[in-house]
Design an enzyme around this catalytic site. Structure first.
Site, PDB file in Angstrom:
ATOM      1  CE  LYS A  88     -37.520 -10.752 -52.860  1.00  0.00           C
ATOM      2  NZ  LYS A  88     -38.888 -11.107 -52.706  1.00  0.00           N
ATOM      3  CE  LYS A 141     -39.553 -14.119 -53.849  1.00  0.00           C
ATOM      4  NZ  LYS A 141     -40.959 -13.782 -53.587  1.00  0.00           N
TER       5      LYS A 141
HETATM    6  C1  PBG Z   1     -43.359 -12.790 -51.439  1.00  0.00           C
HETATM    7  C2  PBG Z   1     -42.163 -11.956 -51.235  1.00  0.00           C
HETATM    8  C3  PBG Z   1     -41.064 -12.142 -50.365  1.00  0.00           C
HETATM    9  C4  PBG Z   1     -40.269 -10.997 -50.481  1.00  0.00           C
HETATM   10  C5  PBG Z   1     -40.876 -10.183 -51.422  1.00  0.00           C
HETATM   11  N1  PBG Z   1     -42.030 -10.805 -51.894  1.00  0.00           N
HETATM   12  C6  PBG Z   1     -40.763 -13.180 -49.367  1.00  0.00           C
HETATM   13  C7  PBG Z   1     -40.534 -14.567 -49.739  1.00  0.00           C
HETATM   14  O1  PBG Z   1     -40.414 -14.939 -50.908  1.00  0.00           O
HETATM   15  O2  PBG Z   1     -40.481 -15.360 -48.798  1.00  0.00           O
HETATM   16  C8  PBG Z   1     -39.016 -10.713 -49.711  1.00  0.00           C
HETATM   17  C9  PBG Z   1     -38.622  -9.295 -49.634  1.00  0.00           C
HETATM   18  C10 PBG Z   1     -37.630  -8.968 -48.584  1.00  0.00           C
HETATM   19  O3  PBG Z   1     -37.065  -9.846 -47.895  1.00  0.00           O
HETATM   20  O4  PBG Z   1     -37.388  -7.768 -48.408  1.00  0.00           O
HETATM   21  N2  PBG Z   1     -43.223 -14.002 -52.018  1.00  0.00           N
END
Ligand code: PBG
Length: 323
Positions: free
Chosen positions: A246, A193
C-alpha cells in the site's frame, strides 16, 4: 517480421489474447462507519465516498453484493470527544465497527467482513500508536491493537487487518485472537505500508491526521524495496494469512516482487484514497475518461500479481467486469 498487430485487430481478438482480467471476486470495497442511524455523510474532496451508520452501511454493502462485490474493508470514525491517548474507544464493543460488523453479518452473512485495526482514528493526537514522551511507543501499542482486534472478532469480523506498522503487531494479534477462541479469524497484514503522500482524502474521512510530526517513524520509507520483503516475511512468520502492499500504483514493483518471493501467500494491493481522487479530479477536468482510466489502473494492480485489489471504485468497477 513477427506480426503483433494481428493480436489487436478488433476487440474480440484482443480479449482472446488478454493475459489479465479483473473479477468481482478480486475486489475489496473499503467503507467508513460511524455510530448512529440513518447517517450518510459526504466527505469533502473524496467524491462518492461516504461515512455511513451501521444500518446505511449494510444497505450500501448489500448493493455492492448485488453487483458481485462480496468483500468489504471497514474503518471506524468517531467523534473527537471520545478520542484519548490510550485510544480506549478502539476496543469498545460500542464503537462503530463492531455495530456495523454485526449488522452486515446479520443481513448478508455471505459478505466477508475485513476490519482495519489501527489506533489513528481513536487517539487524540492521530498517531497510529500509544505516544509516550512525544514518541510512538511500539511495545505499549501492541496490547491495544490486540484488544481492538479481539473486539472486532467478538462482533463477527472474518478477517482483521492491522495497519499501524508496529513491529510484532501480527504476532500480538494472533495470540490474542487464539486466546479468546477466535482461531478462525484470519489476518490480512498491511505489511508493506509506505509513509505516503497519497493518503490525504482518507485522513479527512477518518479524521486521523497526526496532530504533530508524521508517520515516517513507523510507516516504510518509499526508497526501500528489499526492506518491504523483510517486513512481509516477518508478518508471515508471525501468522499473517494474507499481506498487503500500500499504496498500489506507485508500488507495483513491490507487489510483483512480493508475489515472486512469497508465492503461497495472497497479496492485496490497495489503491488508496489519493490514487482514487487523482483519477476523479483528472476526469472531472476532462483530461481522461474516468472509467477507462480506473479500469487500466486496477488491471495494472492485478497484472503485477495482486490477488486482491482494495479500491473505492469497487462498485463502479463491478459494472464493467463482464464487458
Ligand atoms: C490507518 C490507515 C490509513 C489508510 C488506511 N489505514 C491512513 C494512514 O496511514 O495515514 C489510508 C487509506 C487510503 O488513503 O485510502 N493507519
Amino acid at each position: 517480421m513477427k506480426r503483433f498487430r494481428q493480436l489487436r485487430t478488433d476487440k474480440k481478438t484482443r480479449d482472446k489474447f488478454a493475459e489479465t482480467s479483473l473479477r468481482a471476486d478480486d475486489i475489496i470495497y473499503p467503507m467508513f462507519s460511524v455510530n448512529g442511524s440513518r447517517v450518510k455523510e459526504e466527505i469533502p474532496l473524496f467524491y462518492g465516498v461516504n461515512r455511513y451508520s451501521p444500518d446505511m452501511l449494510a444497505i450500501e454493502a448489500g448493493s455492492a453484493l448485488s453487483r458481485g462485490i462480496n468483500k468489504i474493508l471497514l474503518f471506524g470514525t468517531v467523534a473527537d470527544k471520545v478520542k484519548n491517548p490510550a485510544a480506549s474507544f478502539s476496543a469498545s464493543s460500542a464503537g462503530p465497527v463492531p455495530f456495523t460488523v454485526k449488522m452486515v453479518k446479520k443481513l448478508f452473512p455471505e459478505i466477508t467482513v475485513i476490519t482495519d485495526v489501527c489506533l489513528c482514528g481513536y487517539t487524540d493526537h492521530g498517531h497510529c500508536g500509544f505516544v509516550r514522551k512525544g514518541k510512538v511507543d511500539n511495545d505499549a501499542t501492541l496490547p491495544l491493537l490486540a484488544a481492538m482486534a479481539v473486539a472486532h472478532a467478538d462482533a463477527g469480523s472474518d478477517i482483521v487487518a492491522p495497519s499501524a506498522m508496529m513491529d510484532g503487531q501480527v504476532q500480538a494479534i494472533r495470540q490474542a485472537l487464539d486466546k479468546n477462541g477466535h482461531h478462525k479469524v484470519k489476518i490480512l497484514a498491511y505489511s508493506a505500508k509506505y509513509a505516503s503522500n497519497f493518503y490525504g482524502p482518507f485522513r479527512n474521512a477518518a479524521k486521523s491526521s497526526p496532530a504533530f510530526g508524521d508517520r515516517k517513524t513507523y510507516q516504510m520509507d518509499y526508497r526501500n524495496a528489499k526492506q518491504a520483503m523483510d517486513e512481509i516475511k516477518a508478518d508471515i512468520d508471525e501468522g499473517a494469512d494474507m499481506v498487503m502492499v500500500k499504496p498500489a500504483m506507485a508500488y507495483l514493483d513491490i507487489i510483483s516482487r512480493a508475489v515472486k518471493e512469497f508465492p503461497k501467500v495472497p497479496i492485496a494491493g490497495y489503491q488508496v484514497s489519493g490514487e482514487y481522487m487523482m483519477l476523479k479530479l483528472a476526469a472531472k477536468k476532462g483530461l481522461m475518461d474516468e472509467k477507462e482510466a480506473f479500469r487500466e489502473a486496477l488491471t495494472a494492480i492485478k497484472r503485477a500479481g495482486a490477488k486482491y485489489i482494495i479500491t473505492y471504485y469497487a462498485k463502479e468497477a463491478a459494472v464493467f467486469l463482464n464487458t
